[in-house]
Design an enzyme around this catalytic site. Sequence first.
Site, PDB file in Angstrom:
ATOM      1  N   GLY A  30       0.836  -1.199   0.000  1.00  0.00           N
ATOM      2  CA  GLY A  30       0.000   0.000   0.000  1.00  0.00           C
ATOM      3  C   GLY A  30       0.871   1.249   0.000  1.00  0.00           C
ATOM      4  N   ALA A  32       1.961   3.149   2.381  1.00  0.00           N
ATOM      5  CA  ALA A  32       3.037   3.223   3.382  1.00  0.00           C
ATOM      6  C   ALA A  32       4.250   2.404   2.922  1.00  0.00           C
ATOM      7  CB  ALA A  32       2.532   2.744   4.737  1.00  0.00           C
ATOM      8  N   GLN A  63     -11.234   6.003  -1.550  1.00  0.00           N
ATOM      9  CA  GLN A  63     -11.921   6.905  -2.483  1.00  0.00           C
ATOM     10  C   GLN A  63     -11.643   8.366  -2.169  1.00  0.00           C
ATOM     11  OE1 GLN A  63     -16.107   5.939  -2.599  1.00  0.00           O
ATOM     12  NE2 GLN A  63     -15.728   3.809  -3.145  1.00  0.00           N
ATOM     13  N   GLY A  64     -11.889   8.762  -0.894  1.00  0.00           N
ATOM     14  CA  GLY A  64     -11.954  10.175  -0.509  1.00  0.00           C
ATOM     15  C   GLY A  64     -10.738  10.984  -0.877  1.00  0.00           C
ATOM     16  N   GLY A  65      -9.610  10.706  -0.261  1.00  0.00           N
ATOM     17  CA  GLY A  65      -8.418  11.476  -0.584  1.00  0.00           C
ATOM     18  C   GLY A  65      -7.453  11.570   0.577  1.00  0.00           C
ATOM     19  N   GLU A 129     -14.578  16.581   4.402  1.00  0.00           N
ATOM     20  CA  GLU A 129     -15.205  15.373   4.941  1.00  0.00           C
ATOM     21  C   GLU A 129     -15.491  15.617   6.411  1.00  0.00           C
ATOM     22  OE1 GLU A 129     -13.726  11.455   3.476  1.00  0.00           O
ATOM     23  OE2 GLU A 129     -12.271  12.678   2.432  1.00  0.00           O
ATOM     24  N   ASP A 222      -2.380  -9.389   9.251  1.00  0.00           N
ATOM     25  CA  ASP A 222      -1.313 -10.410   9.343  1.00  0.00           C
ATOM     26  C   ASP A 222      -0.053  -9.865  10.015  1.00  0.00           C
ATOM     27  OD1 ASP A 222      -2.824 -12.295   7.879  1.00  0.00           O
ATOM     28  OD2 ASP A 222      -2.241 -11.283   6.034  1.00  0.00           O
ATOM     29  N   HIS A 243     -17.601   2.906   8.712  1.00  0.00           N
ATOM     30  CA  HIS A 243     -17.980   3.956   7.754  1.00  0.00           C
ATOM     31  C   HIS A 243     -19.497   3.933   7.629  1.00  0.00           C
ATOM     32  CE1 HIS A 243     -18.234   6.442   4.209  1.00  0.00           C
ATOM     33  NE2 HIS A 243     -16.935   6.681   4.291  1.00  0.00           N
ATOM     34  N   ARG A 289     -17.706  10.159  12.159  1.00  0.00           N
ATOM     35  CA  ARG A 289     -18.262   8.912  11.623  1.00  0.00           C
ATOM     36  C   ARG A 289     -18.917   8.008  12.655  1.00  0.00           C
ATOM     37  NH1 ARG A 289     -13.691   7.203   7.264  1.00  0.00           N
ATOM     38  NH2 ARG A 289     -14.137   9.004   5.971  1.00  0.00           N
ATOM     39  N   HIS A 349     -14.430  -0.211   8.530  1.00  0.00           N
ATOM     40  CA  HIS A 349     -13.739   0.510   7.454  1.00  0.00           C
ATOM     41  C   HIS A 349     -12.260   0.734   7.755  1.00  0.00           C
ATOM     42  CE1 HIS A 349     -13.113   3.382   4.253  1.00  0.00           C
ATOM     43  NE2 HIS A 349     -12.848   4.358   5.095  1.00  0.00           N
ATOM     44  N   ARG A 384     -10.645   8.173  13.953  1.00  0.00           N
ATOM     45  CA  ARG A 384      -9.791   8.790  12.935  1.00  0.00           C
ATOM     46  C   ARG A 384     -10.523   9.902  12.191  1.00  0.00           C
ATOM     47  NH1 ARG A 384      -9.045   7.507   7.158  1.00  0.00           N
ATOM     48  NH2 ARG A 384     -11.009   6.444   7.556  1.00  0.00           N
ATOM     49  N   LEU A 390      -4.258   7.940   4.467  1.00  0.00           N
ATOM     50  CA  LEU A 390      -3.247   7.920   3.396  1.00  0.00           C
ATOM     51  C   LEU A 390      -2.118   8.876   3.784  1.00  0.00           C
ATOM     52  CD1 LEU A 390      -5.380   7.925   0.096  1.00  0.00           C
ATOM     53  CD2 LEU A 390      -4.248   5.992   1.161  1.00  0.00           C
TER      54      LEU A 390
HETATM   55  C1  SIN Z   1     -14.310   8.059   2.191  1.00  0.00           C
HETATM   56  O1  SIN Z   1     -14.040   8.300   1.019  1.00  0.00           O
HETATM   57  O2  SIN Z   1     -15.384   8.315   2.694  1.00  0.00           O
HETATM   58  C2  SIN Z   1     -13.299   7.395   3.038  1.00  0.00           C
HETATM   59  C3  SIN Z   1     -12.234   8.331   3.365  1.00  0.00           C
HETATM   60  C4  SIN Z   1     -11.511   7.833   4.561  1.00  0.00           C
HETATM   61  O3  SIN Z   1     -11.862   6.803   5.104  1.00  0.00           O
HETATM   62  O4  SIN Z   1     -10.602   8.525   5.005  1.00  0.00           O
END
Ligand code: SIN
Length: 529
Positions: A30, A32, A63-65, A129, A222, A243, A289, A349, A384, A390
């Site tokens: 990923g 990291a 998806q989000g960023g 967000e 793992d 989520h 969330r 999530h 979070r 990310l």
């Molecule tokens: C989302 O696109 O809603 C997820 C973004 C995230 O989990 O940071």
Amino acid sequence: MNSDTCATWAGAKPGSVDQWAYDVVVVGGGVAGMTVALSLDSKLKIALIVKNNGTQSSTYKAQGGIAAAVGPDDNPSLHLADTLRVGQGLCRPEAVEVLTQEGPAAIEFLQSHGTEFNSLESGLDLTREAGHSRNRVVHYYDYSGRQVSETLARLLPERTNIDKIDDCFLVDILISNGECYGCVFLHAGKPVMVRAKAVVLATGGYAGLFARSSNSSTTVGDGIAAAYRAGAVIADMEFVQFHPTTFTTLAGEVFLLTEALRGEGAFLLNSAGERFMTGYHPDGELAPRDEVSRAIIQEMKSGNGTVYLDARHIGKESLSQRFRQVYAKLAEDNYYLERDLIPVAPAAHYSIGGILTDIWGKTTVPYLYACGESAATGVHGANRLASNSLLEGVVFGRRVAKVINDDFPARGDCLELPAAICSKGNSSKGIAIFGEILDDFAGAIRNGEEISWLLYYMKQAPLAGEINNDKVQECQAYNIAQMTELILEAALARNESRGTHFRIDFPEKNDADFKKHTIQQKGKKVSLR
Ligand code: SIN
């Protein structure tokens, strides 16, 4: 040598095991893991070990960023304040300081490695967000993670010092005299031992353990399980973020409907067609969330079981352009965002807990590092802030690489081979049970009495199925059982409600006794400190 290893060593005698040697082994494909590999000194010989091929990672699916204080009305202190507030008193402030201060440089790092983001004439196009007081989410339509992932992956073959090896299943960390000397994995089903001066775990989280999850079913912790067996301290395993808005496709896939949809104005409606979130939280649909997820569950219980996302007022043009992935996925099932109410439900999530590290990614085991979702740096506290993950992967991935580059360990080789290798032999049949168990007992609403009963039952009658001959599945099943127990034990130890962890038997936050981290280490009782 670490005797509580999980691998069936495929019946191998030491001499028959492939043995490789690298300077650094990075486990995980990923953001990291790739950031570490690309940031390590080009003189170091690196193995980048990946479970599948990287496309199952949570990075790829994101998806989000990426949140970072790059807007003209923003600064790292505001980002820090939002992160601390959402983290509900459990963030490590020094880690959040690092995350938010180094956020803009992380975006530059990605751009300088070729990552493209959506932009406007005035600069990067920033979305909002939940929990953010500013628009600060840098994105690429609604497949930001795939964009980052594919861009970094394209660079790997150019680096002659990096061997990316796909189809590897991490089995265990090699430990001698309490220090890490490499790891053991199954490659195409065969055991391989890799000696290294440093091992970096960037293996992702464990939200995929839950039956209802936005993660791939291979995202089951793992690396965390292996680190635990190697004696590393594990922290905050009870904190799993749900989520609020996932959609179940006709084929049964749980698919994320990015929070950016609500950031761009989509509402949540109950089965009576009423907006309900403002009754639960002043920030309405953009409340943190955990609060949105619990409100949805409450509305589902009091209504006919269904809650909807309503984006119809946003209009087809914007929806189909900005949310390309979501739009296309829903269209496959004949749902159109501009026309239909979309049924949604919470799903596991993001996992906050993991391998305890300092702000340089050092774990409690010498020469073993961790970053990304597998690490517990303390940046997320009890909940979070959206799109901080990310960012965490890039910021702490770069720091791990820096500390290894600056202080590359001159150390001898580990000459011992793993001694006892055991198999607990849970079958794939067993694996399915654990997902349901976690949904029922460690979901968004938990009950201590039920968890306690379940743990007692699990200890009396381990949930093992018959042994099959697939070594990866056997090792995977062992990890899944171990991770399930770690989550349940941590959830039982926290007799309060905070952030993502909600106990109906202790519905209040209790700072006096629980403003502490949950600590688990092999051979010791769970503790809070
Ligand atoms: C989302 O696109 O809603 C997820 C973004 C995230 O989990 O940071």
